[in-house]
Write a protein that holds these residues in place. Structure first.
Motif, PDB file in Angstrom:
ATOM      1  N   ALA A 117       0.829  -1.210   0.000  1.00  0.00           N
ATOM      2  CA  ALA A 117       0.000   0.000   0.000  1.00  0.00           C
ATOM      3  C   ALA A 117       0.859   1.254   0.000  1.00  0.00           C
ATOM      4  CB  ALA A 117      -0.931  -0.005   1.210  1.00  0.00           C
ATOM      5  N   VAL A 118       1.920   1.248   0.804  1.00  0.00           N
ATOM      6  CA  VAL A 118       2.830   2.396   0.833  1.00  0.00           C
ATOM      7  C   VAL A 118       3.458   2.609  -0.532  1.00  0.00           C
ATOM      8  CG1 VAL A 118       5.017   3.260   1.772  1.00  0.00           C
ATOM      9  CG2 VAL A 118       3.321   2.259   3.297  1.00  0.00           C
ATOM     10  N   ILE A 119       3.863   1.521  -1.168  1.00  0.00           N
ATOM     11  CA  ILE A 119       4.463   1.623  -2.505  1.00  0.00           C
ATOM     12  C   ILE A 119       3.461   2.226  -3.486  1.00  0.00           C
ATOM     13  CG2 ILE A 119       5.441   0.323  -4.435  1.00  0.00           C
ATOM     14  CD1 ILE A 119       6.346  -1.773  -2.248  1.00  0.00           C
ATOM     15  N   LEU A 120       2.244   1.692  -3.493  1.00  0.00           N
ATOM     16  CA  LEU A 120       1.228   2.203  -4.421  1.00  0.00           C
ATOM     17  C   LEU A 120       0.933   3.679  -4.184  1.00  0.00           C
ATOM     18  CD1 LEU A 120      -1.426  -0.660  -4.683  1.00  0.00           C
ATOM     19  CD2 LEU A 120      -0.001   0.248  -6.516  1.00  0.00           C
ATOM     20  N   LEU A 121       0.782   4.061  -2.930  1.00  0.00           N
ATOM     21  CA  LEU A 121       0.389   5.437  -2.619  1.00  0.00           C
ATOM     22  C   LEU A 121       1.533   6.430  -2.769  1.00  0.00           C
ATOM     23  CD1 LEU A 121      -1.929   4.699   0.417  1.00  0.00           C
ATOM     24  CD2 LEU A 121      -2.643   5.640  -1.786  1.00  0.00           C
ATOM     25  N   THR A 122       2.740   5.936  -2.969  1.00  0.00           N
ATOM     26  CA  THR A 122       3.858   6.832  -3.284  1.00  0.00           C
ATOM     27  C   THR A 122       4.237   6.756  -4.761  1.00  0.00           C
ATOM     28  OG1 THR A 122       5.392   5.125  -2.457  1.00  0.00           O
ATOM     29  CG2 THR A 122       4.841   6.930  -0.953  1.00  0.00           C
ATOM     30  N   ILE A 123       3.395   6.094  -5.549  1.00  0.00           N
ATOM     31  CA  ILE A 123       3.491   6.161  -7.009  1.00  0.00           C
ATOM     32  C   ILE A 123       2.570   7.290  -7.461  1.00  0.00           C
ATOM     33  CG2 ILE A 123       3.011   4.992  -9.198  1.00  0.00           C
ATOM     34  CD1 ILE A 123       3.619   2.345  -7.843  1.00  0.00           C
ATOM     35  N   ALA A 275       5.332   6.706 -12.611  1.00  0.00           N
ATOM     36  CA  ALA A 275       5.509   5.585 -11.683  1.00  0.00           C
ATOM     37  C   ALA A 275       6.833   5.687 -10.934  1.00  0.00           C
ATOM     38  CB  ALA A 275       5.424   4.258 -12.423  1.00  0.00           C
ATOM     39  N   LEU A 276       7.449   6.850 -11.004  1.00  0.00           N
ATOM     40  CA  LEU A 276       8.708   7.112 -10.296  1.00  0.00           C
ATOM     41  C   LEU A 276       8.456   7.139  -8.790  1.00  0.00           C
ATOM     42  CD1 LEU A 276      11.260   9.785 -11.376  1.00  0.00           C
ATOM     43  CD2 LEU A 276      10.475   9.796  -9.027  1.00  0.00           C
ATOM     44  N   PRO A 277       9.330   6.598  -7.921  1.00  0.00           N
ATOM     45  CA  PRO A 277      10.638   5.995  -8.216  1.00  0.00           C
ATOM     46  C   PRO A 277      10.600   4.474  -8.331  1.00  0.00           C
ATOM     47  CG  PRO A 277      10.457   6.286  -5.868  1.00  0.00           C
ATOM     48  CD  PRO A 277       9.134   6.751  -6.457  1.00  0.00           C
ATOM     49  N   TRP A 278       9.404   3.886  -8.144  1.00  0.00           N
ATOM     50  CA  TRP A 278       9.348   2.439  -7.978  1.00  0.00           C
ATOM     51  C   TRP A 278       9.519   1.680  -9.285  1.00  0.00           C
ATOM     52  CZ3 TRP A 278      10.250   1.401  -3.211  1.00  0.00           C
ATOM     53  CH2 TRP A 278       9.805   2.259  -2.214  1.00  0.00           C
ATOM     54  N   ILE A 279       9.136   2.254 -10.414  1.00  0.00           N
ATOM     55  CA  ILE A 279       9.355   1.556 -11.681  1.00  0.00           C
ATOM     56  C   ILE A 279      10.843   1.412 -11.952  1.00  0.00           C
ATOM     57  CG2 ILE A 279       9.153   3.701 -13.047  1.00  0.00           C
ATOM     58  CD1 ILE A 279       8.238   0.104 -14.139  1.00  0.00           C
ATOM     59  N   GLN A 280      11.612   2.445 -11.603  1.00  0.00           N
ATOM     60  CA  GLN A 280      13.062   2.368 -11.804  1.00  0.00           C
ATOM     61  C   GLN A 280      13.670   1.282 -10.907  1.00  0.00           C
ATOM     62  OE1 GLN A 280      11.328   5.197 -11.527  1.00  0.00           O
ATOM     63  NE2 GLN A 280      11.762   6.312 -13.423  1.00  0.00           N
ATOM     64  N   PRO A 330       1.289  -4.468 -10.460  1.00  0.00           N
ATOM     65  CA  PRO A 330       2.455  -5.353 -10.618  1.00  0.00           C
ATOM     66  C   PRO A 330       3.769  -4.684 -10.222  1.00  0.00           C
ATOM     67  CG  PRO A 330       1.549  -4.739 -12.759  1.00  0.00           C
ATOM     68  CD  PRO A 330       0.548  -4.347 -11.728  1.00  0.00           C
ATOM     69  N   ILE A 331       3.882  -3.374 -10.403  1.00  0.00           N
ATOM     70  CA  ILE A 331       5.082  -2.675  -9.923  1.00  0.00           C
ATOM     71  C   ILE A 331       5.192  -2.835  -8.417  1.00  0.00           C
ATOM     72  CG2 ILE A 331       6.178  -0.415  -9.612  1.00  0.00           C
ATOM     73  CD1 ILE A 331       4.897   0.429 -12.275  1.00  0.00           C
ATOM     74  N   LYS A 346      14.693   3.682   2.299  1.00  0.00           N
ATOM     75  CA  LYS A 346      14.299   4.968   2.877  1.00  0.00           C
ATOM     76  C   LYS A 346      14.405   6.088   1.847  1.00  0.00           C
ATOM     77  CE  LYS A 346      15.326   4.018   7.741  1.00  0.00           C
ATOM     78  NZ  LYS A 346      16.128   4.430   8.932  1.00  0.00           N
ATOM     79  N   MET A 347      15.445   6.035   1.015  1.00  0.00           N
ATOM     80  CA  MET A 347      15.615   7.052  -0.010  1.00  0.00           C
ATOM     81  C   MET A 347      14.476   6.972  -1.038  1.00  0.00           C
ATOM     82  SD  MET A 347      18.654   7.587  -2.817  1.00  0.00           S
ATOM     83  CE  MET A 347      17.970   6.272  -3.853  1.00  0.00           C
ATOM     84  N   LEU A 348      14.107   5.755  -1.433  1.00  0.00           N
ATOM     85  CA  LEU A 348      13.011   5.584  -2.380  1.00  0.00           C
ATOM     86  C   LEU A 348      11.699   6.101  -1.802  1.00  0.00           C
ATOM     87  CD1 LEU A 348      13.903   2.021  -3.705  1.00  0.00           C
ATOM     88  CD2 LEU A 348      13.968   4.137  -5.026  1.00  0.00           C
TER      89      LEU A 348
END
Length: 466
Positions: A117-123, A275-280, A330-331, A346-348
């Motif tokens: 959820a954190v990943i999605l909401l920071t996309i 989709a930055l930064p998680w797609i990278q 999927p990301i 943490k940086m991401l």
């Protein structure tokens, strides 16, 4: 990273980001053109109780999209009232459902349920569409339900519900955006089945006859009724919207769209930026593990899901950035899979928080500077601050969807100088909202009889009073 045994830092981040999005769903007016247009279509649906034919204006059918998103917003209006927050509420709830749907994959890796959820909401793309009135969130939800249900039906046989939810997702997708649901889900599933020789398995696991019937029960009645009520809908929607629009950005048969011609391959730029930064980070891990990722069934499934949508839209010039919404999940799941191996998490996370923090600070600054109403891409404040009940209001040359919404469908259009002259000669007071770029098109003699009473950065509102 625990604050207590009951709640984690990740849970707090999710709650904070959802509250952030909910606040802006309330605080920001409906924006022109797309968001206000879909909201106005839903408002008319709720007002007229016509849940069969979408109407872009009273009595004028809107054939460009199926009804699922409009149904959700119209029902929200009926149950909770007509305003910005209720217009956007269904999309907030859909993305919360997505978050709950994929948390299980974190627990299977023995990490915090809220990490996906954190990943999605920071996309950026996902966060933006957790509060935008559009068809893309409903489509992305449908794609997610199809893909997750497919995987779970094969690998979680103790719960037989998944093999039926697979078909429910397809039916909802047909109502969300049409046959594109098959285009976005069938090819990656087919390729995955070829790679791992799963055709016999899926033939045995899924109830194809009953499932196909379920898809039909969900979707066909509306398509049939829509064509019966407004003949020509199916030809326009199936042939025009799904083939001609895809193949030609300059499709001349487009009744409702706005030009959005893009360079070939622009979808990959959208993916890299929105989709930055998680797609990278995901691409980096895929490349690092390239020798074996397609030997792992789960990783191959996610990668095919991720790659197919941008590959499909690579050759299309007619696209906008929300078209990448179906691959946000999927990301997040790829990052979740490699979470313990990813360095500089943490940086991401800090990079992912740049957008919400920047938006919040900008909103606070604009609000305290008194410029919030001036910079809104909406007619809301021009109408609220200047229009009175007894004076009709118009828009110059073309329809304003935010104007239509905030006047509850009462805003008219003055198409040209002849119509403006007729209105002036009637002697009755009226107001007209004029885009700054179009004011030069008004006859100077007519313009002299109009008094400017308000403005934002794009438009002015003028009063005629004898």
């Amino acid at each position: 990273m625990k604050i207590s045994k009951k709640i984690s830092v990740y849970a707090l981040l999710v709650i904070g980001l959802l509250l952030f999005r909910a606040f802006f769903n309330y605080a920001i007016p409906l924006m022109d053109k797309t968001e206000a247009r879909y909201s106005e279509i839903a408002r008319i649906m709720a007002e007229t109780n016509d849940f069969t034919t979408l109407q872009i204006d009273y009595g004028i059918p809107f054939w460009a999209k199926p009804p699922l998103s409009t149904w959700l917003t119209a029902l929200s209006f009926k149950w909770f009232g007509v305003n910005e927050f209720t217009a956007r509420l269904p999309y907030l709830l859909l993305n919360i459902l997505v978050i709950l749907l994929i948390g299980r994959y974190a627990e299977r890796k023995k990490i915090d349920f809220f990490i996906p959820a954190v990943i999605l909401l920071t996309i950026p793309e996902f966060l933006i569409h957790t509060g935008v009135v559009s068809t893309d969130t409903a489509l992305a939800f449908s794609v997610t339900l199809v893909m997750i249900s497919f995987w779970e039906a094969l690998n979680n046989k103790s719960n037989k519900l998944w093999k039926y939810l697979f078909f429910v997702g397809l039916g909802l997708g047909l109502l969300a955006k049409g046959p594109i649901i098959f285009v976005l889900t069938a090819p990656p599933i087919f390729i995955w089945c070829v790679l791992f020789k799963k055709f016999k398995t899926i033939w045995k696991v899924f109830p194809w006859v009953l499932g196909t019937l379920l898809v039909g029960i969900i979707a066909i009645p509306w398509y049939y009724l829509a064509e019966q009520k407004t003949p020509g809908f199916l030809d326009y929607f199936i042939v025009g919207e799904h083939f001609k629009r895809y193949l030609s950005s300059g499709w001349k048969g487009d009744k409702y769209g706005f030009p959005k011609s893009q360079p070939l391959g622009m979808v990959w730029v959208f993916l890299a930026v929105f989709a930055l930064p998680w797609i990278q980070a995901a691409v980096g891990k895929i490349w690092k593990n390239k020798t074996h990722v397609f030997k792992d069934k789960w990783l191959a499934f996610l990668i095919l899901w991720l790659l197919w949508t941008p590959l499909f839209f690579t050759v299309s010039k007619s696209l906008i950035h929300p078209y990448i919404m179906p691959v946000m999940v999927p990301i997040a799941l790829l990052i979740t899979h490699w979470w313990n191996d990813i360095r500089k998490k943490k940086m991401l996370l800090k990079i992912g928080m740049i957008l919400p923090v920047t938006v919040l600070l900008l909103f606070i600054f604009i609000s305290f500077s008194g410029k919030k109403e001036f910079y809104a891409n909406s007619d809301k404040y021009l109408i609220e601050n200047n229009v009175t009940k007894n004076v009709p209001v118009f828009h110059w040359q073309s329809k304003s969807y935010s104007g239509q919404f905030y006047t509850k469908g009462k805003m008219g259009v003055i198409e040209n100088n002849d119509r403006l002259k007729t209105r002036i000669n009637s002697g009755e007071p009226f107001m007209v909202i004029i885009p700054n770029k179009r004011i030069k098109l008004i006859d100077s003699l007519h313009l002299k009889q109009l008094t400017k009473i308000g403005a934002n950065y794009k438009k002015g509102i003028y009063l005629f009073k004898k």
